[in-house]
Motif scaffolding. Structure first.
Motif, PDB file in Angstrom:
ATOM      1  N   THR A  33       1.082  -1.906  -0.183  1.00 33.58           N
ATOM      2  CA  THR A  33      -0.145  -0.199   0.390  1.00 33.58           C
ATOM      3  C   THR A  33       0.579   0.989  -0.268  1.00 33.58           C
ATOM      4  O   THR A  33      -0.043   2.257  -1.137  1.00 33.58           O
ATOM      5  N   ARG A  38       2.643   6.136  -2.802  1.00 35.79           N
ATOM      6  CA  ARG A  38       4.182   7.113  -3.696  1.00 35.79           C
ATOM      7  C   ARG A  38       3.844   7.424  -4.998  1.00 35.79           C
ATOM      8  O   ARG A  38       3.682   8.063  -5.802  1.00 35.79           O
ATOM      9  N   SER A  93       5.447  12.198   0.249  1.00 41.92           N
ATOM     10  CA  SER A  93       4.416  11.363   0.409  1.00 41.92           C
ATOM     11  C   SER A  93       3.884  11.607   1.417  1.00 41.92           C
ATOM     12  O   SER A  93       2.210  11.241   1.901  1.00 41.92           O
ATOM     13  N   ARG A 103      -6.831   9.245   1.232  1.00 37.53           N
ATOM     14  CA  ARG A 103      -6.852   8.249   2.128  1.00 37.53           C
ATOM     15  C   ARG A 103      -8.376   7.273   1.526  1.00 37.53           C
ATOM     16  O   ARG A 103      -8.085   6.336   1.692  1.00 37.53           O
ATOM     17  N   ARG A 124       0.486   0.976   7.016  1.00 35.89           N
ATOM     18  CA  ARG A 124       0.323   1.400   8.488  1.00 35.89           C
ATOM     19  C   ARG A 124      -0.858   0.895   9.243  1.00 35.89           C
ATOM     20  O   ARG A 124      -0.522   1.309  10.183  1.00 35.89           O
ATOM     21  N   ASP A 125      -1.892   0.723   8.036  1.00 36.42           N
ATOM     22  CA  ASP A 125      -2.885   1.077   8.629  1.00 36.42           C
ATOM     23  C   ASP A 125      -4.088   0.453   8.369  1.00 36.42           C
ATOM     24  O   ASP A 125      -5.466  -0.154   8.917  1.00 36.42           O
ATOM     25  N   ARG A 174      10.514  10.507   9.824  1.00 33.68           N
ATOM     26  CA  ARG A 174       8.908   9.404   9.453  1.00 33.68           C
ATOM     27  C   ARG A 174       8.141   8.746  10.196  1.00 33.68           C
ATOM     28  O   ARG A 174       6.659   8.856  10.302  1.00 33.68           O
ATOM     29  N   ASP A 178       4.434   9.719  11.097  1.00 32.54           N
ATOM     30  CA  ASP A 178       3.001   8.287  10.734  1.00 32.54           C
ATOM     31  C   ASP A 178       2.440   8.037  12.104  1.00 32.54           C
ATOM     32  O   ASP A 178       1.909   7.780  12.315  1.00 32.54           O
TER      33      ASP A 178
END
Ligand code: C5P
Length: 218
Positions: A33, A38, A93, A103, A124-125, A174, A178
């Motif tokens: 993802t 990106r 990004s 998103r 991440r999610d 980052r 995040d």
């Protein structure tokens, strides 16, 4: 219903390599993802869109012609698999990742991708927001120094010359972003298995995950 295994965690924890290899072992599809965020970033940079404008980014992503072909990312007909890994795209990004409109749309793409076949997805999610009912959820971590060492080696192998210190600093920044993101911040799902990959090879991590996926109890 196709099954989903989610692998979340910070940059450099080995998610992509582990998820790709795990998908190969299981004979499932692999979804990166981060590559989605990106490719939207690359298109936004090229079009000169205002990266701080959710409206502009939302419009851009709605009109985007992206396809995923056996490990390749195509923007229109152009293979951008390597271009989306550049330093400029990585840096920009975060604007795209912070955009609610982007998103929303990427979550739709991700669910549509996984609706067709059993999928290993990384990001991440994925365990928290996108696939809350996933079959298995993992959260990979490693110390920031170890992640910086891995990232530095990857960058050197791909011919990008950055100092180790700048890679380490970039990861720290980052990580903070995040975790602090107002929508879909990076965090382990309550039912995720946490694995510290420091000192482990990719194969060792994959073996651990396979063991946990193939056992009947969670
Ligand atoms: O993992 P990778 O470095 O390729 O991620 C690219 C960008 O997309 C990063 O800014 C990351 O925070 C973001 N991202 C995200 N949600 C995901 C995957 C990546 O916000 N599920």
């Amino acid at each position: 219903m196709p099954r989903v295994v989610t692998i979340d965690g910070p940059a450099g924890a080995g998610k992509s390599s582990v998820a790709r290899r795990l998908a190969g072992r299981l004979g499932w599809r692999f979804l990166d993802t981060g590559a989605m965020y990106r490719v939207v970033t690359l298109a936004a940079l090229r079009s000169g869109a205002d990266l701080a404008s959710d409206h502009d980014l939302g419009k851009l992503v709605d009109d985007l012609d992206v396809s995923w072909l056996a490990g390749q990312v195509l923007l229109g007909r152009e293979d951008v698999t390597a271009a989306i890994r550049g330093v400029e795209v990585t840096g920009a990004s975060r604007f795209v990742a912070d955009s609610p409109s982007v998103r929303r749309r990427l979550v739709q793409w991700q669910r549509a991708f996984a609706a067709g076949a059993d999928t290993v997805t990384e990001g991440r999610d994925q365990g928290t927001i996108v696939f809350p009912d996933a079959f298995r959820k993992f959260f990979l971590t490693a110390t920031v120094e170890e992640r910086a060492r891995r990232r530095f080696a990857d960058l050197q192998a791909s011919g990008q010359s950055l100092s180790f210190e700048s890679v380490l600093e970039d990861l720290r920044v980052r990580d903070a972003r995040d975790v602090a993101r107002p929508i879909a911040p990076m965090k382990p799902a309550e039912d995720a298995v946490l694995i510290d990959t420091s000192g482990m090879t990719i194969d060792q991590v994959v073996e651990q995950l396979v063991g946990r996926i193939t056992t009947t109890d969670q």
